[in-house]
Motif scaffolding. Structure first.
Motif, mmCIF file in Angstrom:
data_model
loop_
_atom_site.group_PDB
_atom_site.id
_atom_site.type_symbol
_atom_site.label_atom_id
_atom_site.label_comp_id
_atom_site.label_asym_id
_atom_site.label_seq_id
_atom_site.Cartn_x
_atom_site.Cartn_y
_atom_site.Cartn_z
ATOM 1 N N VAL A 82 -35.389 -38.393 -42.866
ATOM 2 C CA VAL A 82 -36.278 -37.083 -42.988
ATOM 3 C C VAL A 82 -36.008 -36.117 -41.903
ATOM 4 C CG1 VAL A 82 -38.739 -36.238 -42.555
ATOM 5 C CG2 VAL A 82 -38.279 -38.642 -43.611
ATOM 6 N N PRO A 83 -35.691 -34.791 -42.416
ATOM 7 C CA PRO A 83 -35.326 -33.801 -41.574
ATOM 8 C C PRO A 83 -36.599 -33.641 -40.449
ATOM 9 C CG PRO A 83 -34.853 -33.166 -43.830
ATOM 10 C CD PRO A 83 -35.550 -34.309 -43.858
ATOM 11 N N VAL A 84 -35.964 -33.293 -39.391
ATOM 12 C CA VAL A 84 -37.194 -33.187 -38.192
ATOM 13 C C VAL A 84 -38.332 -32.091 -38.592
ATOM 14 C CG1 VAL A 84 -35.643 -31.417 -36.906
ATOM 15 C CG2 VAL A 84 -37.487 -32.644 -35.800
ATOM 16 N N LEU A 85 -38.003 -31.012 -39.174
ATOM 17 C CA LEU A 85 -39.319 -29.959 -39.327
ATOM 18 C C LEU A 85 -40.048 -30.321 -40.517
ATOM 19 C CD1 LEU A 85 -37.186 -26.748 -38.048
ATOM 20 C CD2 LEU A 85 -38.826 -28.469 -36.634
ATOM 21 N N GLN A 143 -35.481 -34.159 -29.220
ATOM 22 C CA GLN A 143 -36.860 -34.482 -28.485
ATOM 23 C C GLN A 143 -37.739 -33.680 -29.232
ATOM 24 O OE1 GLN A 143 -37.441 -36.969 -26.255
ATOM 25 N NE2 GLN A 143 -35.356 -37.700 -26.107
ATOM 26 N N ILE A 144 -39.103 -34.250 -29.702
ATOM 27 C CA ILE A 144 -39.974 -33.534 -30.401
ATOM 28 C C ILE A 144 -41.617 -33.752 -29.780
ATOM 29 C CG2 ILE A 144 -38.727 -33.543 -32.631
ATOM 30 C CD1 ILE A 144 -40.544 -35.830 -33.484
ATOM 31 N N LYS A 145 -42.125 -32.640 -30.093
ATOM 32 C CA LYS A 145 -43.509 -32.897 -29.804
ATOM 33 C C LYS A 145 -44.458 -32.661 -31.248
ATOM 34 C CE LYS A 145 -43.945 -31.383 -25.030
ATOM 35 N NZ LYS A 145 -44.408 -30.244 -24.063
ATOM 36 N N CYS A 146 -45.443 -33.475 -31.267
ATOM 37 C CA CYS A 146 -46.156 -33.569 -32.685
ATOM 38 C C CYS A 146 -47.534 -33.614 -32.263
ATOM 39 C CB CYS A 146 -45.687 -34.787 -33.381
ATOM 40 S SG CYS A 146 -44.153 -34.823 -33.878
ATOM 41 N N PHE A 147 -48.355 -32.982 -33.227
ATOM 42 C CA PHE A 147 -49.623 -32.795 -33.394
ATOM 43 C C PHE A 147 -50.288 -32.726 -34.510
ATOM 44 C CE2 PHE A 147 -47.799 -30.337 -29.874
ATOM 45 C CZ PHE A 147 -48.507 -30.556 -28.747
ATOM 46 N N GLY A 148 -51.414 -33.573 -34.658
ATOM 47 C CA GLY A 148 -52.083 -33.809 -35.800
ATOM 48 C C GLY A 148 -53.761 -34.358 -35.575
ATOM 49 N N LEU A 164 -39.678 -28.524 -31.339
ATOM 50 C CA LEU A 164 -38.615 -29.125 -30.562
ATOM 51 C C LEU A 164 -38.658 -28.567 -28.839
ATOM 52 C CD1 LEU A 164 -35.951 -27.939 -33.202
ATOM 53 C CD2 LEU A 164 -36.510 -30.457 -32.745
ATOM 54 N N ASP A 165 -38.333 -29.594 -28.330
ATOM 55 C CA ASP A 165 -38.219 -28.753 -26.811
ATOM 56 C C ASP A 165 -36.979 -28.202 -26.559
ATOM 57 O OD1 ASP A 165 -35.989 -30.741 -27.056
ATOM 58 O OD2 ASP A 165 -36.546 -31.856 -25.177
ATOM 59 N N ASP A 166 -36.829 -27.519 -25.528
ATOM 60 C CA ASP A 166 -35.849 -26.387 -24.894
ATOM 61 C C ASP A 166 -34.295 -26.995 -25.454
ATOM 62 O OD1 ASP A 166 -37.945 -24.575 -24.811
ATOM 63 O OD2 ASP A 166 -37.742 -24.640 -22.566
ATOM 64 N N GLU A 167 -34.384 -28.188 -24.917
ATOM 65 C CA GLU A 167 -32.805 -28.687 -25.011
ATOM 66 C C GLU A 167 -32.530 -29.073 -26.355
ATOM 67 O OE1 GLU A 167 -30.585 -32.626 -23.402
ATOM 68 O OE2 GLU A 167 -32.474 -32.077 -22.515
ATOM 69 N N ILE A 192 -29.435 -27.635 -31.560
ATOM 70 C CA ILE A 192 -29.378 -27.193 -33.104
ATOM 71 C C ILE A 192 -28.862 -25.834 -33.059
ATOM 72 C CG2 ILE A 192 -30.639 -26.530 -35.029
ATOM 73 C CD1 ILE A 192 -32.794 -28.699 -34.342
ATOM 74 N N ASP A 193 -29.131 -24.916 -32.166
ATOM 75 C CA ASP A 193 -28.358 -23.799 -32.024
ATOM 76 C C ASP A 193 -27.014 -23.686 -32.086
ATOM 77 O OD1 ASP A 193 -30.809 -22.221 -32.454
ATOM 78 O OD2 ASP A 193 -31.100 -21.996 -30.435
ATOM 79 N N ASN A 194 -26.434 -24.747 -31.231
ATOM 80 C CA ASN A 194 -24.989 -24.846 -31.101
ATOM 81 C C ASN A 194 -24.429 -25.550 -32.096
ATOM 82 O OD1 ASN A 194 -25.052 -23.623 -28.324
ATOM 83 N ND2 ASN A 194 -25.357 -25.843 -27.354
ATOM 84 N N TYR A 195 -25.091 -26.448 -32.861
ATOM 85 C CA TYR A 195 -24.967 -26.939 -34.010
ATOM 86 C C TYR A 195 -24.442 -25.875 -34.991
ATOM 87 C CZ TYR A 195 -24.632 -30.037 -38.163
ATOM 88 O OH TYR A 195 -24.381 -30.897 -39.156
#
Length: 365
Positions: free
Chosen positions: A215-218, A156-161, A257-260, A265-268
């Motif tokens: 496309v990679p998320v970041l 889950q992502i948040k985007c700004f632009g 990214l949201d906290d979840e 990704i950390d667990n991955y």
């Protein structure tokens, strides 16, 4: 009645000073999209001068109908004896197809005015996701051993632009939004457009997460050209275009990214590192076993080294090391059990079960 080009050149020309009365709009900044101008009497007299500035489109409105229009910079004379000219500019085709049948029901029948539209690119419009949106992140693939395929990690992502837009169809814009208002400002539509921009961006994000783009998320902020091309090809901004507006520029400035999703990704990453370490240790044990089997000093020395390695790793791979060690230890015992005994006195080879030498009677160790 229509417009006749009275002179060419920039608006700063002294030619405009030849007319005492002129209808112009000089205050169309980034915040103003349409302005209505008329005379004190509400009547545009014959031979009146209309000045169209850079980045402007002007239409002549008379008694509920549009008489003429131009998007070409210059000085014009309003001639009641001429027919509509529909000067080209960038909206020539639109004018010819739409303005002639363009009317306002219920509008005043005794009103004449010039409506000026800001057709420059309207910049500095911000957008942002009010809540996280789903995205398929191919930079963290998940293998499926059952199907021998991989699937992306769902985050889950948040985007700004920011985005920019332009009035590309003044007829639609006037019909759907501005009407015959005296002034129509950007602030009157920006909230609605922002909502529709976010809807278009959601479609873009879904497309970027497909197998075609991966496309990679970041890395989404670096995909500005692809996002705009994708929006145009798939007409993701169709609802915006229905209002006579087109998105020109679209830039994602930040992705978070949201906290979840961060935890995912950390667990991955931790799991990936564990798998890599496990793979390295399994390989090391395999090499050690092979080396022990070929050791000229005897298998037991090699197997003892494997046991020491297993103790040093402290069960790091959850039993992966113990298996090979237990097997090799048992093999060593079997070899020792079946080996013949040499008499220390006469050097005669005796059976493994013999306790005394069959030749000289010496006690065997």
């Amino acid at each position: 009645m229509g417009l006749i080009k009275a002179g060419a050149g920039a608006i700063g020309s002294t030619l405009k000073d030849q007319w005492k009365e002129a209808i112009r709009c000089e205050d169309m900044n980034n915040e103003i999209l349409m302005v209505k101008k008329t005379t004190p009497t509400g009547v545009i007299t014959n031979k009146s001068t209309i000045i169209v500035g850079p980045g402007q489109c002007a239409i002549i409105y008379d008694n509920g109908k549009v008489l003429d229009a131009t998007a070409e910079e210059g000085l014009y004379e309003f001639d009641t004896s001429s027919s509509p000219s529909f000067f080209a500019g960038e909206f020539g085709k639109t004018f010819k197809e739409m303005w002639q049948r363009f009317t306002y029901n219920g509008a005043s029948s005794k009103q004449q005015a010039v409506f000026f539209f800001n057709i420059k690119e309207i910049i500095d419009n911000k957008f942002g996701t009010a809540s996280p949106v789903p995205f398929q992140d191919w930079s963290h693939p998940i293998p499926n051993q059952m199907t021998n395929t991989i699937t992306p990690l769902r985050v889950q992502i948040k985007c700004f632009g920011k985005y920019t837009f332009k009035i590309t169809d003044p007829a639609l814009f006037m019909t759907e939004l501005s009407g015959t208002a005296d002034v129509y400002k950007k602030e009157q539509l920006v909230d609605q457009v922002r909502t529709e921009v976010m809807a278009a961006f959601q479609n873009v994000a879904n497309e970027l997460g497909t197998e075609k783009y991966k496309v990679p998320v970041l890395e989404m902020p670096s995909q500005t050209d692809e996002i705009k091309q994708m929006m145009d090809e798939n007409v993701f901004d169709a609802d915006i275009r229905k209002r006579g507006i087109t998105i020109l520029g679209f830039a994602v400035e930040s992705v978070t990214l949201d906290d979840e999703s961060k935890a995912k990704i950390d667990n991955y990453e931790l799991s990936s590192n564990a798998y890599m370490q496990q793979g390295k240790l399994v390989g090391a044990y395999a090499n050690a076993v092979e080396g022990a089997a070929n050791n000229s000093n005897g298998a037991m020395n090699g197997f003892m080294g494997i046991g020491m390695m297993n103790m040093a790793t402290n069960g790091m791979v959850g039993g992966t090391a113990t298996g090979p060690w237990q097997n090799t230890e048992n093999s060593a015992k079997d070899l020792n059990k079946n080996a013949k005994k040499e008499c220390p006195k006469c050097k005669t080879m005796n059976e493994p079960t013999d306790k005394f030498c069959s030749e000289c009677g010496e006690k065997l160790q």
